[in-house]
Design a protein around this motif. Structure first.
Motif, mmCIF file in Angstrom:
data_model
loop_
_atom_site.group_PDB
_atom_site.id
_atom_site.type_symbol
_atom_site.label_atom_id
_atom_site.label_comp_id
_atom_site.label_asym_id
_atom_site.label_seq_id
_atom_site.Cartn_x
_atom_site.Cartn_y
_atom_site.Cartn_z
ATOM 1 N N VAL A 222 -6.858 -4.375 1.416
ATOM 2 C CA VAL A 222 -6.907 -4.618 0.164
ATOM 3 C C VAL A 222 -8.516 -5.327 -0.180
ATOM 4 N N CYS A 269 1.074 -8.048 0.397
ATOM 5 C CA CYS A 269 0.103 -8.317 -0.851
ATOM 6 C C CYS A 269 1.093 -8.224 -1.999
ATOM 7 N N VAL A 270 0.674 -9.288 -2.821
ATOM 8 C CA VAL A 270 1.504 -9.748 -4.043
ATOM 9 C C VAL A 270 1.452 -8.528 -4.914
ATOM 10 N N GLU A 354 -3.293 -12.570 -0.680
ATOM 11 C CA GLU A 354 -4.731 -12.784 -1.011
ATOM 12 C C GLU A 354 -5.202 -14.338 -0.544
HETATM 13 MO MO LIG Z 1 -3.293 -8.773 -2.037
#
Ligand SMILES: [Mo]
Ligand SMILES: Nc1nc2c(c(=O)[nH]1)N[C@H]1C(S)=C(S)[C@@H](COP(=O)(O)O)O[C@H]1N2
Length: 494
Positions: A222, A269-270, A354
């Protein structure tokens, strides 16, 4: 030719020149930050309001990248075209063909250098702008408003051909296609560790479902920027700034001379949906960050730090959490791949993806808390991950003897995974799945496996229990703002 015709012709030549300059830049730089469209793309992404970014992620997904990318390329074509248009006008109006050519080439080079900060690869854009201007001045370019369509078509075909070739050349440069990574410093230990972790993987029937180590080319990625920064290891350093008792900058050699460890660490990843595939793990080579934090002696009142990456990314969280972190320069025994933050990234145990800043160059100790890139856009993704058990397509295998194997991965950050249960009747009854051995790594995932004899369609549900004994919550929620929750449920054999 009338003055009006001459202007129209120059405009057409300028658009062609803009396309060629951008194509040439791509051929030389590839999908990296030295490609002229890259900083424009970043400006577009940075300038787009957070609500729109989040809406696009949720509703458009990956194809949304094409939108801002297309916009960035169009703006770049316009800017380089303008350089050439200026040059052509000078050539025709003032009667200085050489001056006009030099002006166009110089302006395009300056523009490319200004955009990318890479004067050498900027030569590609400058040169192609100059060549097209020279051709336009000498009349070698077919008259775009001339009815002789064949010539115009030939010109368009030439531009498409050259751009296509440039795209092919550029694709093999930079970004993911950069030369296969050299072994990382300390790679021998990494190979041994990799072997151990792979040996601990469950022996599942599916060839497509990876084990405890995600192969580098399958590891999700990402990025906020379409084009990744390229930082030669020799030019990299990490600087601690802000509220520090003493300043500190470490370079690549100083970092990699520190004691290396090889840790299995998962990232999630959130922004992913409950059964999406933005969850992977690798054996990372690096060194703990705690001794560096101790050396800088943070003094800020909030006990928090802003981490910054070379791509303009930033994220803020507590110094306590950062102190648990790990500075990695190797992945699965190789030097960190460009996509995953070459030359150095941070890995924060158990927190959402993140927080794991790639291309890490600065850690600023703050006086008061500030939002990071995603927090400014409405996410709350700096905390610990939610618990999840996955069942991806490639984990469902018909064994050919009337039985079906279900297999997947479960992750709960530093809480660890104690149990995965499977229901083949929509959640009425539950059976414990087989689990891969528990590894010493504090931020690992585990694999699970369950074989059953289907009888028609089954509603399969999976759920994990973390190492603290807490069952994965059943209540469903989407990923915004702090991660998806609920149990993965899907129809098998239906
Ligand atoms: Mo992410
Ligand atoms: N510099 C930088 N670091 C970053 C990002 C980024 O865009 N730029 N993305 C973050 C996000 S949202 C995630 S989920 C992880 C993904 O890491 P990966 O691409 O190595 O899988 O990196 C994080 N670190």
């Amino acid at each position: 030719m009338t003055a009006h015709e001459s202007r129209r012709r120059d405009a057409a030549v300028s658009v062609a020149a803009g396309v060629l300059a951008v194509a040439a830049s791509y051929a030389v730089a590839g999908a990296t930050a030295s490609f002229v469209a890259s900083p424009i793309d970043r400006a577009i992404v940075d300038g787009t309001p957070g609500a729109i970014v989040t809406f696009m992620i949720e509703n458009v997904g990956e194809p949304a990248h094409l939108l801002h990318l297309g916009g960035a390329v169009a703006v770049a074509v316009g800017l380089f075209g303008a350089c050439v248009f200026g040059g052509l006008r000078v050539a025709h109006r003032v009667g200085r063909p050489l001056g006009g050519t030099v002006l166009a080439a110089g302006a395009a080079w300056l523009l490319a250098t200004g955009l990318t900060g890479a004067p050498v690869s900027a030569v590609a854009a400058g040169l192609s702008a100059g060549v097209v201007t020279a051709a336009g001045v000498s009349g070698a370019v077919p008259d775009a408003v001339d009815p002789s369509r064949r010539q115009a078509l030939a010109a368009v075909a030439a531009i498409v051909g050259v751009s296509g070739a440039a795209a092919l050349i550029g694709r093999n440069r930079g970004g993911d296609a950069a030369p296969a990574a050299a072994p990382a410093p300390g790679a021998a230990g990494a190979e041994a560790r990799l072997g151990e972790v792979e040996a601990a993987s469950l022996d599942v029937a599916s060839d497509d479902l990876h084990g405890l180590v995600s192969p580098i080319d399958e590891f999700y990625s990402v990025d906020i920027a379409e084009f990744e920064p390229e930082i030669p290891a020799a030019e990299w350093s990490l600087t601690f700034t802000g509220e520090t008792g003493s300043d500190l900058t470490v370079d690549y050699d100083e970092l990699t001379e520190r004691e290396a460890e090889h840790r299995l660490v998962a990232l999630r990843c959130v922004g992913e949906d409950i059964n999406e595939r933005k969850l992977d793990a690798a054996v990372w080579t690096g060194t703990p960050i705690a001794p560096l934090i101790d050396a800088v002696d943070p003094e800020g009142a909030c006990d928090c730090a802003m981490l910054r990456g070379e791509d303009g990314y930033y994220v803020q969280f507590p110094v306590d959490v950062l102190s648990e972190g790990f500075l990695a320069w190797g992945m699965n025994g190789r030097a960190l791949p460009p996509t995953h933050g070459r030359p150095v990234r941070v890995l924060i145990p158990g927190h959402w993806g993140e927080t794991n800043v790639k291309w890490l160059t600065e850690i600023e100790l703050l006086e008061t808390e500030e939002d990071g890139y995603w927090e400014e856009r409405g996410w709350e993704g700096t905390g610990p991950v939610n618990t999840v058990a996955k069942l991806w397509d490639e984990g469902i295998t018909d064994l050919g003897d009337g039985r079906t194997e279900l297999a997947g991965h479960a992750y709960a950050g530093t809480r660890g995974i104690d149990r995965v249960e499977v229901s083949t009747d929509g959640g009425e009854t539950w059976t414990d799945a087989e689990l891969s051995a528990e590894l010493p790594d504090e931020d690992a995932w585990r694999q699970w496996r369950h074989v059953f004899e289907p009888d028609g369609a089954h509603e399969v549900v999976v759920r994990a229990t973390d190492g603290e004994g807490t069952l994965q919550p059943a209540a469903e929620s989407g990923s915004v703002p702090s991660g998806a929750s609920g149990w993965v449920s899907r129809t098998v054999n239906g």
